[in-house]
Write an enzyme that holds these catalytic residues in place. Structure first.
Site, PDB file in Angstrom:
ATOM      1  N   LYS B  73       0.693  -1.013   0.116  1.00  0.00           N
ATOM      2  CA  LYS B  73       0.043  -0.006   0.069  1.00  0.00           C
ATOM      3  C   LYS B  73       0.838   1.190  -0.077  1.00  0.00           C
ATOM      4  O   LYS B  73       0.807   2.216  -0.784  1.00  0.00           O
ATOM      5  CB  LYS B  73      -0.812  -0.193   1.289  1.00  0.00           C
ATOM      6  CG  LYS B  73      -2.163   1.034   1.236  1.00  0.00           C
ATOM      7  CD  LYS B  73      -2.936   0.510   2.312  1.00  0.00           C
ATOM      8  CE  LYS B  73      -2.158   0.504   3.658  1.00  0.00           C
ATOM      9  NZ  LYS B  73      -2.805  -0.071   4.587  1.00  0.00           N
ATOM     10  N   THR B  75       4.130   1.540  -1.024  1.00  0.00           N
ATOM     11  CA  THR B  75       4.837   1.600  -2.245  1.00  0.00           C
ATOM     12  C   THR B  75       3.813   1.912  -3.128  1.00  0.00           C
ATOM     13  O   THR B  75       4.410   2.896  -4.142  1.00  0.00           O
ATOM     14  CB  THR B  75       5.153   0.086  -2.434  1.00  0.00           C
ATOM     15  OG1 THR B  75       5.999  -0.324  -1.502  1.00  0.00           O
ATOM     16  CG2 THR B  75       5.998   0.145  -4.016  1.00  0.00           C
ATOM     17  N   ARG B  96       2.154   8.267   6.620  1.00  0.00           N
ATOM     18  CA  ARG B  96       2.249   8.237   7.894  1.00  0.00           C
ATOM     19  C   ARG B  96       3.702   8.048   8.241  1.00  0.00           C
ATOM     20  O   ARG B  96       4.502   7.796   7.370  1.00  0.00           O
ATOM     21  CB  ARG B  96       1.627   7.233   8.667  1.00  0.00           C
ATOM     22  CG  ARG B  96       0.288   7.058   8.779  1.00  0.00           C
ATOM     23  CD  ARG B  96      -0.632   5.764   8.714  1.00  0.00           C
ATOM     24  NE  ARG B  96      -0.296   4.844   7.613  1.00  0.00           N
ATOM     25  CZ  ARG B  96      -0.350   3.399   7.853  1.00  0.00           C
ATOM     26  NH1 ARG B  96      -0.822   2.922   9.171  1.00  0.00           N
ATOM     27  NH2 ARG B  96      -0.249   2.794   6.960  1.00  0.00           N
ATOM     28  N   LYS B 107      10.610  -5.833  11.421  1.00  0.00           N
ATOM     29  CA  LYS B 107      10.347  -4.996  10.126  1.00  0.00           C
ATOM     30  C   LYS B 107      11.259  -4.359   9.633  1.00  0.00           C
ATOM     31  O   LYS B 107      11.361  -4.389   8.278  1.00  0.00           O
ATOM     32  CB  LYS B 107       8.963  -3.947  10.777  1.00  0.00           C
ATOM     33  CG  LYS B 107       8.077  -3.580   9.783  1.00  0.00           C
ATOM     34  CD  LYS B 107       7.010  -2.588  10.503  1.00  0.00           C
ATOM     35  CE  LYS B 107       6.190  -1.841   9.468  1.00  0.00           C
ATOM     36  NZ  LYS B 107       5.476  -0.799  10.158  1.00  0.00           N
ATOM     37  N   TRP B 412       6.840  -0.671  -7.832  1.00  0.00           N
ATOM     38  CA  TRP B 412       8.133  -1.244  -7.224  1.00  0.00           C
ATOM     39  C   TRP B 412       9.353  -1.339  -8.053  1.00  0.00           C
ATOM     40  O   TRP B 412      10.363  -1.066  -7.757  1.00  0.00           O
ATOM     41  CB  TRP B 412       7.691  -2.769  -6.553  1.00  0.00           C
ATOM     42  CG  TRP B 412       8.468  -3.255  -5.436  1.00  0.00           C
ATOM     43  CD1 TRP B 412       8.927  -3.075  -4.219  1.00  0.00           C
ATOM     44  CD2 TRP B 412       9.518  -4.255  -6.071  1.00  0.00           C
ATOM     45  NE1 TRP B 412       9.918  -3.629  -3.788  1.00  0.00           N
ATOM     46  CE2 TRP B 412      10.381  -4.673  -4.786  1.00  0.00           C
ATOM     47  CE3 TRP B 412      10.038  -4.865  -7.110  1.00  0.00           C
ATOM     48  CZ2 TRP B 412      11.515  -5.468  -4.818  1.00  0.00           C
ATOM     49  CZ3 TRP B 412      11.246  -5.734  -7.095  1.00  0.00           C
ATOM     50  CH2 TRP B 412      11.687  -5.961  -5.951  1.00  0.00           C
TER      51      TRP B 412
END
Lengths: 559, 559
Positions: B73, B75, B96, B107, B412
């Site tokens: 999302k 990306t 964000r 992560k 991407w």
């Protein structure tokens, strides 16, 4: 006369853009990392351009034993920087950065005072460039990795009762001094006793301030001892493989912060370790950079000269290879009268008898600097309106008897112009040639003898006593190979002795060492003579209740 | 072909100076507060110049229900911003900001991926401009003032067992989930149960993200409920007089952060509240500024559209008076096959049957957007090398049946050029005229009916059940005057239902609400359908062990 508050004076000053301040000390713009228009970090790669440049003169500002009457050490440091510029010298100031926590307690802020301040004072007192937060994050990452290691199986055999690494937050929060964490069952950690220190008391702060570069920083971080195994072997940050990520968090915090005084003298405000459990002065990177960029670097050390100057000289200068050219010892007539037994309410009245009785405090600090450390010194009397000529003359007479001059400093009221006399005397001392700077002890002495050297030579104690536990720790530390590091004394700042009630220059006392603790990353042994508060609390009415910000972003209530 | 890691791609990109990025959207230099050369905060006083300027088009990027296969999302959001620039449109991205804590867990980082990233990614993932630390400091100042109030005599009669305000730290630290603090005797606080959340879960984060300016921020902070008295009356931050100091800590954090994509599209990265206990999208100040500065503002919301888009529309757009022009729903063929029952190991094989079975998840999200919220939508298929033409055709066919087009997104691998098709469809939707945007519920409905509206219209549940405790809380909240605020659902993100095992588009289920909690500062009621983890833990081998920084300051191991 209406007296303006510090924040009113600060906010009324038109600051120069930080790139203009940088230009004053010939910093190539490519090394400037701006934080807004009035703050910048300086990229440490500047060192490649500067390393062959000769150093300026290093001037240390220290003080008598602090009293509730105040001395004005930071104010004098800032004012001396401006005073040197006022008489045409290229000076740079290097100060500690204030902790956020105390701003919300009673303190309000810490960036000098009156017309001798560093600005932007609101930013410096709040988040500034984020160094404190970075230190807190690195400290707490290490704590999280440590507890996670135990929870995930504890391959290193860490004894949860022997963990020495505490968490930290940059806040005055007594509720966190002693906690039990890991509660709530198997999935939520491993229950143990724990606690928080205020961020400036974290060993990470001391490490950051003593590191010369990222490589040194990582090596120091890796050496930090976080606890001991069930069979009492030390466990380090390196064992937990945390130093790389911690250094990544700290890479910008390691860069000195450039700001300015009210008179636009360049000022580095960088690092601020506790002056009891740590060494209490700004970073090595900032001091070294200031020495390369200015002809005079004016810096300060925490508390009185028995703690701050001793550690500055025996720890920081030793580790960083620095050599001061002159020492300024700040005193006020009021504080000397308090040392002579006068209560705070009666300080506005001339009292030569009390002054005479309190003067030995100043004179002993002076002699420590000139005779133990063999450094040239000047006494700066931070002027107050009620000081009388007779009082000032008495101080001058006694200091002159020790071969030391006195300069009246009026920087609080007049800025750099009020520091002219002090600046001239500092220049005279610096230009009078090489000095015979010596440390107060040799690193290769046994721990006990180093404790004795500081206690006898600097505090003028009769002897040092180690309680049984400290005797045991002394042997353990020597067995672990930490016998030859410097000592960082954690003693009350309110007396030469370890009893805060003994003012003046006490005699016939012994120093009792209750605890010895290695800060292996910082590279010193902390010797505790009593309980040291590493997490302050808030007062009944915290100053936070008065702090505000208006719709345009202007802050009020900081002082 | 050698695949470069995200950090390698990011570090190989030559960034434009942030003043150049600001110039692209005509930001007057006087409003730019640089943080180094590639990050800046924008002074909110810019609003005075912009307030009469027409808004650009607001484009929301949301997604199907997340699976371990990933959707991309962020990306896609970044790539769509670049794609719009690629076809000549003046776009601005609003995202964000990532939390520091998870960076050290599994992560690694969160700033897009491949050739659709925001940079400088190391900074964005570490301290960035200090917003998270400021939020943490404000949160913990309130906690310290609260406990200090109790310790100093508890004039407000606060029940220490009814305190709802928790401390926070931006770290994955399970050890702090449940603690007992105030231990160690009378001088060290008042013993009570307490706990830590990760900073992004603090209500301060939600407050900051929903505040339009400093005045609104202070008013919201003052309304925060920190606990209840012995006679069950709410105690607020305003009662503790903490909002001024907290706002002073947050004044810079309220300013949007400007950075850039790899293709130099201006990007605001600002605020990142949790998407379960909070509303999960970037700040109102950033979105509104992006709408004034660009012709297209591309923004995203957390989790799947049932949570993220619903809250973006029902909470953020309602509070801020925003109206989207188009919604992008991101899906991958792989994730849809997972929704159809295929395990993660077998996603590289064509499987039309599983795809057909998983497609209802996407289609139900699409219909929610177009039929409930009445907004124009496009489905963006984030391309993977193993997707087959037959699979892509099937997705397109089913979407077209709902009157929605599908665009293949290759951002991407190709950056903005790979987003051309998506960008063109977004422009077409935005230019096709006004839409009939509606909220999914009316604020004046009783709480129970608002819960039913979301559960039935968005989740497609048969009914909502409130457990006995929630029924009681519902009445209490309405009695306290909180009946007419929006609902923030805290539900599993892995299913339309409240059971994470129910993939696809489940039918015949009921939603059970177990807890209702008012976030009075943010201005919404959090409805919890199960336990929500607000403090993550670290994995067996934390990614922190691989993160490092070299002597020159270059960071490695972030991905």
């Amino acid at each position: 006369m209406e007296i303006k508050s510090d924040i009113e004076i600060a906010q009324a000053t038109k600051m120069d853009h930080v790139t203009e301040i940088a230009k004053k000390v010939s910093i190539d713009p490519k090394y400037i990392e701006q934080y807004g228009n009035y703050k910048a970090k300086i990229d440490l790669n500047i060192w490649n351009d500067l390393k062959d440049k000769p150093n300026g003169k290093l001037v240390l500002v220290t003080a008598i034993t602090p009293t509730p009457a105040g001395e004005g050490k930071t104010t004098t440091t800032v004012g001396l920087g401006d005073g040197l510029r006022y008489i045409g010298k290229k000076s740079v100031v290097a100060l500690r950065e204030p902790s956020l926590g105390p701003v919300f307690g009673v303190k309000g802020g810490a960036a000098g005072g009156g017309y001798a301040q560093v600005v932007p004072m609101e930013d410096i007192n709040l988040h500034f460039t984020g160094d404190m937060h970075a230190i807190g994050a690195a400290n707490n990452l290490l704590a999280a990795m440590l507890d996670n290691h135990i929870w995930q199986g504890n391959a290193l055999n860490i004894d949860p009762r022997r963990i020495t690494w505490r968490r930290c937050v940059d806040m005055n929060d007594r509720q966190l001094r002693n906690i039990a964490d890991g509660l709530g069952g198997r999935t939520n950690g491993f229950p143990r006793e724990d606690g928080y220190d205020i961020t400036v008391a974290s060993e990470i702060m001391a490490v950051l301030c003593l590191s010369s570069d990222i490589t040194d920083l990582k090596a120091r971080l890796a050496r930090i001892i976080v606890g001991y195994t069930y069979d009492e072997k030390p466990v380090t940050c390196g064992d937990l493989k945390a130093q790389g990520a911690m250094a990544a968090l700290l890479k910008d915090a390691l860069k000195p912060n450039l700001v300015q005084t009210l008179e636009h003298t360049p000022a580095f405000i960088h690092g601020g370790p506790f002056a009891n459990i740590a060494h209490g002065c700004n970073s090595v990177t900032a001091t070294k950079l200031a020495l390369k960029l200015g002809d005079y670097c004016v810096t300060e050390a925490g508390f009185g000269a028995d703690l701050g100057a001793e550690k500055f000289l025996d720890i920081k200068c030793r580790m960083a290879g620095l050599k001061p050219s002159a020492v300024v010892i700040v005193a006020t007539v009021r504080a000397l009268k308090m040392h002579g037994g006068v209560p705070k309410t009666e300080l506005n009245t001339e009292n030569l008898e009390a002054l005479e009785k309190g003067l030995p405090n100043l004179l002993q600090h002076v002699e420590n600097i000139t005779k133990v450390f063999k450094l040239p010194a000047v006494v700066a009397i931070n002027a107050f309106p009620f000081d009388t000529k007779a009082e000032l003359d008495l101080v001058e007479k006694r200091c002159n008897e020790l071969g030391v001059n006195v300069a009246l400093s009026e920087v609080w009221a007049k800025g750099g112009a009020g520091g002219e006399a002090l600046a001239k005397e500092v220049v005279r001392l610096c230009e009078s040639g090489e000095n015979n700077f010596e440390f107060s002890y040799d690193l290769n002495l046994p721990i006990k003898e180093k404790l004795e050297a500081i206690s006898k030579k600097i505090y003028h104690a009769d002897s040092v006593e180690l309680v049984a536990n400290a005797v045991k720790q002394c042997k353990q530390l020597e067995d672990l190979g930490f016998g030859n590091v410097p000592i960082c004394m954690a003693k009350t700042q309110y007396s030469f002795s370890d009893d805060p009630a003994k003012l003046g220059a006490p005699k016939n006392f012994k120093v009792t060492v209750r605890n010895l603790k290695i800060s292996a990353g910082a590279g010193f042994i902390v010797a505790l003579t009593g309980d040291v508060m590493t997490m302050p609390g808030l007062p009944k009415v915290p100053s936070a209740e008065k702090i505000d910000v208006d719709a345009s972003g202007k802050i009020s209530g900081l002082f």
